[in-house]
Design an enzyme around this catalytic site. Structure first.
Site, PDB file in Angstrom:
ATOM      1  N   LYS A  13       0.853  -1.195   0.000  1.00  0.00           N
ATOM      2  CA  LYS A  13       0.000   0.000   0.000  1.00  0.00           C
ATOM      3  C   LYS A  13       0.896   1.255   0.000  1.00  0.00           C
ATOM      4  CE  LYS A  13      -3.569  -2.761   2.083  1.00  0.00           C
ATOM      5  NZ  LYS A  13      -4.747  -2.852   2.927  1.00  0.00           N
ATOM      6  N   HIS A  97      -8.611  -3.256  -6.080  1.00  0.00           N
ATOM      7  CA  HIS A  97      -8.526  -3.423  -4.628  1.00  0.00           C
ATOM      8  C   HIS A  97      -9.662  -2.617  -3.980  1.00  0.00           C
ATOM      9  CE1 HIS A  97      -7.128  -3.024  -0.515  1.00  0.00           C
ATOM     10  NE2 HIS A  97      -6.401  -4.104  -0.740  1.00  0.00           N
ATOM     11  N   GLU A  99      -9.764  -0.703  -1.553  1.00  0.00           N
ATOM     12  CA  GLU A  99      -9.428   0.694  -1.239  1.00  0.00           C
ATOM     13  C   GLU A  99      -9.540   1.564  -2.499  1.00  0.00           C
ATOM     14  OE1 GLU A  99      -5.723  -0.167   0.756  1.00  0.00           O
ATOM     15  OE2 GLU A  99      -6.894  -1.086   2.361  1.00  0.00           O
ATOM     16  N   GLU A 169     -11.100 -10.697  -1.140  1.00  0.00           N
ATOM     17  CA  GLU A 169     -10.774  -9.929   0.056  1.00  0.00           C
ATOM     18  C   GLU A 169     -12.062  -9.363   0.646  1.00  0.00           C
ATOM     19  OE1 GLU A 169      -6.423  -8.561  -0.003  1.00  0.00           O
ATOM     20  OE2 GLU A 169      -7.568  -7.052  -1.055  1.00  0.00           O
ATOM     21  N   GLY A 175      -7.462  -5.017   7.171  1.00  0.00           N
ATOM     22  CA  GLY A 175      -6.876  -4.085   8.135  1.00  0.00           C
ATOM     23  C   GLY A 175      -7.635  -4.023   9.456  1.00  0.00           C
TER      24      GLY A 175
HETATM   25  P1  PGA Z   1      -4.485  -6.546   5.506  1.00  0.00           P
HETATM   26  O1  PGA Z   1      -4.692  -6.006   3.999  1.00  0.00           O
HETATM   27  O2  PGA Z   1      -3.660  -7.805   5.414  1.00  0.00           O
HETATM   28  O3  PGA Z   1      -3.761  -5.438   6.209  1.00  0.00           O
HETATM   29  O4  PGA Z   1      -5.843  -6.809   6.058  1.00  0.00           O
HETATM   30  C1  PGA Z   1      -4.917  -6.897   2.929  1.00  0.00           C
HETATM   31  C2  PGA Z   1      -5.122  -6.135   1.643  1.00  0.00           C
HETATM   32  O5  PGA Z   1      -5.734  -5.056   1.675  1.00  0.00           O
HETATM   33  O6  PGA Z   1      -4.688  -6.570   0.550  1.00  0.00           O
END
Ligand code: PGA
Length: 253
Positions: A13, A97, A99, A169, A175
């Site tokens: 990230k 993703h 995000e 995911e 997170g």
């Molecule tokens: P995380 O993130 O392992 O911090 O939960 C995974 C991702 O967003 O690919």
């Protein structure tokens, strides 16, 4: 089935300078040694891609970008194209993703176009799909995933499809420290494979690697990788330290 080489990816990230990235990759290669039975993929921010590529010496280590634009070039201030990612030595590109979808407004249509330009450069996309908590609680997980899958892959040629990597995911697990249980993850992975099989064919579906992502940690990695349809992991937070990511790379089933 057996051809699905396990795929362990670090999604950094917006973390790490060039120097931090280089130090991490040098240490990881030193500590992990040669990896033959799995791929280790590092996705640094754009600014560190070239520096990380330059120190990736061991076979089995691959480079991914975290995003790209859906046009080949043009007046798109601040964007990076698939051609540029190819030029810098990427192997993979993470697309869609959560995000990007939720914080930057990416739509399924944009993601579909990104898949096209990435394949045109002979790079391989890692297509992320996943439901938010309200969708899971409303029993809509499968329909959300189905929509993201169908819209993302609609125009792909069979040869491209079978190279594609998919990352499931669940947004509520990213997170947050709340991992999907291995059983919950396996259920969705099996659904994805079955759905790809009905959309395309069984051979394609059996070739596609499906990664799990969302609070993967050293203490849940072995159980997750023990599930039959979990072919790899996309790791955020726990990929930032060599010790924890090394343990994840060295999962045992
Ligand atoms: P995380 O993130 O392992 O911090 O939960 C995974 C991702 O967003 O690919």
């Amino acid at each position: 089935m057996d051809e699905r080489k396990p795929f362990i990816a670090a999604n950094w990230k917006m973390h790490k300078t060039r120097e931090e990235g280089v130090r991490f990759v040098e240490a990881l290669q030193r500590e992990v040694g040669v990896v033959e039975d799995r791929e280790v993929v590092i996705a640094p921010p754009f600014t560190a891609l070239a520096a990380v590529r330059a120190v990736m010496k061991k076979p089995g280590f691959k480079l991914a970008a975290q995003n790209c634009h859906f046009e080949e070039k043009g007046a798109y201030t601040g964007e990076v194209s698939a051609i540029m990612l190819k030029d810098v030595g990427c192997d993979y590109v993470i697309l869609g993703h959560s995000e990007r979808r939720h914080l930057f407004g990416e739509t399924d249509d944009m993601i579909r176009r990104k898949l096209g330009v990435v394949f045109q450069q002979s790079l391989v996309p890692i297509l992320c799909v996943g439901e938010v908590l309200e969708e899971r609680e409303a029993g809509r997980t499968f329909s959300v995933i189905r929509g993201q899958l169908e819209q993302g892959t609609v125009n792909l040629a069979p040869d491209h499809l079978k190279e594609l990597v998919i990352a499931y995911e669940p947004v509520w697990a990213i997170g947050t420290g709340k991992t999907a249980t291995p059983v919950q993850a396996q259920e969705v992975h099996a659904f994805i494979r079955e759905h790809l099989s009905s959309l395309y064919d069984k051979v394609v579906a059996n070739n596609i690697r499906i990664l799990y992502g969302g609070s993967v940690k050293p203490d849940n990695v072995d159980a997750l990788m023990g599930e039959p349809d979990i072919d790899g992991l996309l790791v955020g937070g726990a990929s930032l330290e060599v010790t924890s990511f090394k343990r994840i790379v060295q999962y045992q089933t």
